[in-house]
Motif scaffolding. Structure first.
Motif, PDB file in Angstrom:
ATOM      1  N   ASP A  15      33.930  79.011  66.695  1.00  9.53           N
ATOM      2  CA  ASP A  15      33.562  77.595  66.714  1.00  9.53           C
ATOM      3  C   ASP A  15      32.467  77.312  67.745  1.00  9.53           C
ATOM      4  OD1 ASP A  15      34.665  76.042  64.744  1.00  9.53           O
ATOM      5  OD2 ASP A  15      36.537  75.680  65.822  1.00  9.53           O
ATOM      6  N   ILE A  16      32.609  77.893  68.921  1.00 10.24           N
ATOM      7  CA  ILE A  16      31.596  77.693  69.964  1.00 10.24           C
ATOM      8  C   ILE A  16      30.257  78.266  69.525  1.00 10.24           C
ATOM      9  CG2 ILE A  16      30.915  78.383  72.302  1.00 10.24           C
ATOM     10  CD1 ILE A  16      33.924  78.151  73.045  1.00 10.24           C
ATOM     11  N   VAL A  21      24.701  77.412  67.466  1.00  6.34           N
ATOM     12  CA  VAL A  21      23.704  77.611  66.405  1.00  6.34           C
ATOM     13  C   VAL A  21      23.308  76.265  65.806  1.00  6.34           C
ATOM     14  CG1 VAL A  21      23.390  78.561  64.079  1.00  6.34           C
ATOM     15  CG2 VAL A  21      24.395  79.966  65.883  1.00  6.34           C
ATOM     16  N   SER A  22      24.286  75.407  65.587  1.00  4.53           N
ATOM     17  CA  SER A  22      23.999  74.072  65.044  1.00  4.53           C
ATOM     18  C   SER A  22      23.146  73.264  66.006  1.00  4.53           C
ATOM     19  CB  SER A  22      25.307  73.336  64.767  1.00  4.53           C
ATOM     20  OG  SER A  22      25.072  72.007  64.421  1.00  4.53           O
ATOM     21  N   THR A  31      24.350  67.284  66.404  1.00  5.77           N
ATOM     22  CA  THR A  31      25.562  68.109  66.467  1.00  5.77           C
ATOM     23  C   THR A  31      26.713  67.317  67.078  1.00  5.77           C
ATOM     24  OG1 THR A  31      24.233  70.111  66.679  1.00  5.77           O
ATOM     25  CG2 THR A  31      26.531  70.258  67.361  1.00  5.77           C
ATOM     26  N   ILE A  32      26.435  66.606  68.164  1.00  5.26           N
ATOM     27  CA  ILE A  32      27.472  65.779  68.795  1.00  5.26           C
ATOM     28  C   ILE A  32      27.920  64.677  67.838  1.00  5.26           C
ATOM     29  CG2 ILE A  32      27.906  64.126  70.667  1.00  5.26           C
ATOM     30  CD1 ILE A  32      26.162  65.911  72.457  1.00  5.26           C
ATOM     31  N   THR A  86      40.164  68.648  66.983  1.00  6.52           N
ATOM     32  CA  THR A  86      39.637  69.725  67.801  1.00  6.52           C
ATOM     33  C   THR A  86      38.166  69.916  67.462  1.00  6.52           C
ATOM     34  OG1 THR A  86      41.793  70.806  67.694  1.00  6.52           O
ATOM     35  CG2 THR A  86      39.944  72.150  68.422  1.00  6.52           C
ATOM     36  N   PRO A  87      37.278  69.873  68.449  1.00  2.46           N
ATOM     37  CA  PRO A  87      35.855  70.018  68.128  1.00  2.46           C
ATOM     38  C   PRO A  87      35.528  71.415  67.602  1.00  2.46           C
ATOM     39  CG  PRO A  87      36.174  69.495  70.467  1.00  2.46           C
ATOM     40  CD  PRO A  87      37.516  69.636  69.857  1.00  2.46           C
ATOM     41  N   GLY A  88      34.752  71.451  66.544  1.00  2.00           N
ATOM     42  CA  GLY A  88      34.316  72.711  65.958  1.00  2.00           C
ATOM     43  C   GLY A  88      34.285  72.611  64.449  1.00  2.00           C
ATOM     44  N   PHE A  89      33.364  73.331  63.841  1.00  2.00           N
ATOM     45  CA  PHE A  89      33.186  73.233  62.404  1.00  2.00           C
ATOM     46  C   PHE A  89      34.244  74.010  61.625  1.00  2.00           C
ATOM     47  CE2 PHE A  89      28.662  72.562  63.833  1.00  2.00           C
ATOM     48  CZ  PHE A  89      28.698  71.199  63.624  1.00  2.00           C
TER      49      PHE A  89
END
Length: 128
Positions: A15-16, A21-22, A31-32, A86-89
Motif C-alpha cells: 500500500d505504501i 507511485v501514485s 493522491t491525498i 485504512t489509507p491505501g489502494f
C-alpha cells in the motif's frame, strides 16, 4: 496463522509503495484527495450496508429465525468498513469487495466452506 502475519507485513508495504507511485504519477494532492474520498465513501457504504444488515437480523429474529446469513453479512461489512478507513489502494479495493452485496456473497460462501472444512477436520468442535 503464519499467512496472517505475512499479510500484516506485506499489505501495508505494498500500500505504501502504491501510494508513493501514485503520488509521483498524479501528484501529492490528488493522491491525498483519493485517500480522503475513498474513506468518506467507505464510511457511507459501511453505514448503509450495516444498517440494512441490522434490519435483516432484527427481522429474522422477530420471525424466530436464526440470522446466520445476516450475521455473516455484518462481519463482512465490519471488515470492509475497517479496510476502507485504512489509507491505501489495496485495502480500499478489498474493502469495497467486502461491502458490495454481489462480491460479499462469494466471500460468505468461502467463509462457510472454510469453517465447514475446519469442523470436518476436527479443528473446531461444537459442544451442545
Amino acid at each position: 496463522m503464519r499467512y496472517l502475519f505475512l499479510l500484516i507485513i506485506l499489505i501495508p508495504a505494498l500500500d505504501i509503495s502504491l501510494l508513493l507511485v501514485s503520488g509521483k504519477a498524479i501528484g501529492l494532492w490528488p493522491t491525498i484527495a483519493l485517500i480522503i474520498l475513498t474513506g468518506i465513501l467507505g464510511a457511507y457504504l459501511a453505514k448503509r450496508e450495516g444498517l440494512q444488515t441490522i434490519r435483516r437480523v432484527q427481522e429474522q429474529l422477530s420471525y424466530g429465525q436464526l440470522p446466520g446469513d445476516a450475521l455473516l453479512d455484518g462481519i463482512c461489512v465490519l471488515i470492509g468498513g475497517t479496510l476502507l478507513l485504512t489509507p491505501g489502494f489495496i485495502t480500499d479495493i478489498t474493502g469495497f469487495f467486502f461491502l458490495f452485496p454481489p462480491s460479499r456473497k462469494a466471500i460468505k460462501s468461502f467463509i462457510i466452506k472454510m469453517w465447514q472444512r475446519r469442523i470436518n477436520k476436527g479443528r473446531i468442535k461444537i459442544i451442545k
